[in-house]
Design an enzyme around this catalytic site. Structure first.
Site, short mmCIF file in Angstrom:
data_model
loop_
_atom_site.label_atom_id
_atom_site.label_comp_id
_atom_site.label_asym_id
_atom_site.label_seq_id
_atom_site.Cartn_x
_atom_site.Cartn_y
_atom_site.Cartn_z
N LYS A 48 -5.28 4.35 -17.21
CA LYS A 48 -5.68 3.33 -16.24
C LYS A 48 -5.92 3.97 -14.88
CE LYS A 48 -0.89 2.16 -15.07
NZ LYS A 48 0.13 1.09 -14.96
N ARG A 147 8.04 -9.32 -14.17
CA ARG A 147 6.70 -8.96 -13.71
C ARG A 147 5.67 -9.51 -14.68
NH1 ARG A 147 4.39 -2.82 -13.03
NH2 ARG A 147 4.70 -2.93 -15.29
N TYR A 269 -3.64 11.73 17.88
CA TYR A 269 -3.58 10.37 18.41
C TYR A 269 -2.17 10.03 18.90
CZ TYR A 269 -8.22 9.07 16.71
OH TYR A 269 -9.57 8.97 16.50
N MET A 317 -8.13 9.97 10.23
CA MET A 317 -8.86 9.50 9.06
C MET A 317 -9.44 10.66 8.25
SD MET A 317 -12.15 6.95 8.74
CE MET A 317 -11.24 5.49 9.27
#
Length: 380
Positions: A48, A147, A269, A317
């Site tokens: 998956k 779940r 940053y 990023m």
């Protein structure tokens, strides 16, 4: 392999900011190790999330060659996408079952749905009645994780009214362990016993409980079929013992720029990191858009020729900054390569730095990487 070389002469590897090398033979070796640990049970392969981010189209054929005949995905579309890459002998099971609008596509395409609720059972029963043909399916039981799966009350309802399964051929009964990565947790034994008790009320079928970590709990958890996923891709099954699995990925990123800092200079940053002494730093071409979370900066690192280079300040990023003061300037400059993942520093190590798990790191590796698939079990 040197930190300054690529495993192939592919110009696309030089254009990319970073290169992810996937060792397909190591994945096959991990599968074979898992089959040896679970002798007597069928060893499926969970592919998956695009084989945990590594590429189901490349990974699934290798797993089938290694002996896998049962494949598990999460969604119908994943199963449909997988079909061209495995043989007709392979069976693909959809863990989430299928929403009503997708159920007909699921079963008519030969995918096996996992039925997690009475509603899903009713939908497949109605389709079987409409088409006048039985359908193969898996029943999932909720044995304590709350779940997915049929509750104890649902199981008793089916037991008292077997016609609820009319037109459905139950070929597997499964559940999922909540605490398998903690071998001493009593919840494991409790869920195992619940599976046995609930399954005894249902039509006889093979049982499955263990996924990756569950495989390492021992034979009493293996039942008839095990469903390893992350373990195939080198993720540690638990933190109580050394990881016996091979690392399957290496990630190398280009150095974009280097500079010298003076005492007091700040980085990134928010200017959250400040140099306590003169140092050299490098900015490399991987950031949080590529799967490296900002949270990892405080304790994360990269590697160059066996030397650890701490990440400084906040991850951006598309880039991050690392301390390269320990590397002679002539050895590491613009366009050099550093390792973010390798045989000695894998996804579990990055996960520890970021306060998460190896599964998340593996499945978050960005799509901007140039990917190289090696069919070799040599260390990458």
């Amino acid at each position: 392999m040197s930190s300054s070389s690529f495993p192939c002469a592919d110009w696309a590897a030089y254009r990319a900011g970073a290169v992810l090398t996937v060792d397909l033979a190591a994945i096959a070796d991990n599968y074979r190790q898992l089959t040896q640990r679970t002798a007597g049970a069928v060893c499926a392969a969970v592919v998956k999330a695009d084989a945990y981010g590594l590429g189901a189209a490349q990974v699934a054929p290798v797993l089938e060659q290694a002996g896998a005949q049962e494949f598990f995905v999460a969604h119908v579309d994943e199963g449909l996408a997988l079909k061209p890459y495995v043989s007709d002998r392979a069976r693909i099971t959809v863990l989430h079952g299928a929403r009503p609008q997708a159920l007909q596509d699921c079963v008519q395409s030969g995918l096996r749905p996992v039925l997690n609720s009475l509603e899903q059972i009713a939908q497949l029963r109605a389709l079987a009645e409409k088409t006048d043909r039985p359908f193969d399916a898996v029943l999932q039981l909720d044995t304590g994780m709350s779940r997915f799966g049929l509750s104890e009350a649902d199981v008793k309802e089916i037991s008292e009214n077997p016609s609820l399964l009319k037109g459905i051929s139950v070929s597997l009964i499964m559940s999922h362990l909540a605490c398998a990565d903690s071998p001493e947790n009593p919840a494991n034994e409790w869920q195992r016993d619940n599976l046995k008790a609930y399954a005894a009320l249902l039509p006889a079928a093979p049982l499955s409980l263990a996924a990756s970590s569950g495989v390492f709990l021992g034979p009493e958890y293996h039942f008839n079929l095990v469903r390893p996923g992350a373990a195939l891709y080198g993720v540690a099954p638990n933190v109580t013992a050394p990881n016996p699995l091979k690392q399957v990925v290496r990630l190398q990123a280009h150095v974009l720029q280097t500079r010298s800092l003076s005492k007091g200079d700040r980085v990134g940053y928010g200017l959250t990191w400040q140099a306590e002494r003169p140092c050299r730093v490098a900015t490399i071409a991987t950031g949080y858009a590529d799967g490296f979370a900002r949270a990892g900066a405080s304790t994360g690192c990269v590697w160059f020729n066996g030397k650890k280079l701490p990440i400084l300040g906040r991850i951006s990023m598309d880039s991050m900054t690392v301390d390269v003061s320990s590397i002679p300037e002539h050895e590491l400059g613009p366009d050099a390569l550093v390792d973010l993942l390798n045989a000695d520093y894998g996804v579990d190590d990055v996960a520890k730095a970021e306060g998460t798990i190896g599964y998340e790191i593996l499945t978050s590796l960005g799509r901007r990487y140039h990917r190289v698939y090696q069919n070799t079990s040599e260390t990458i």
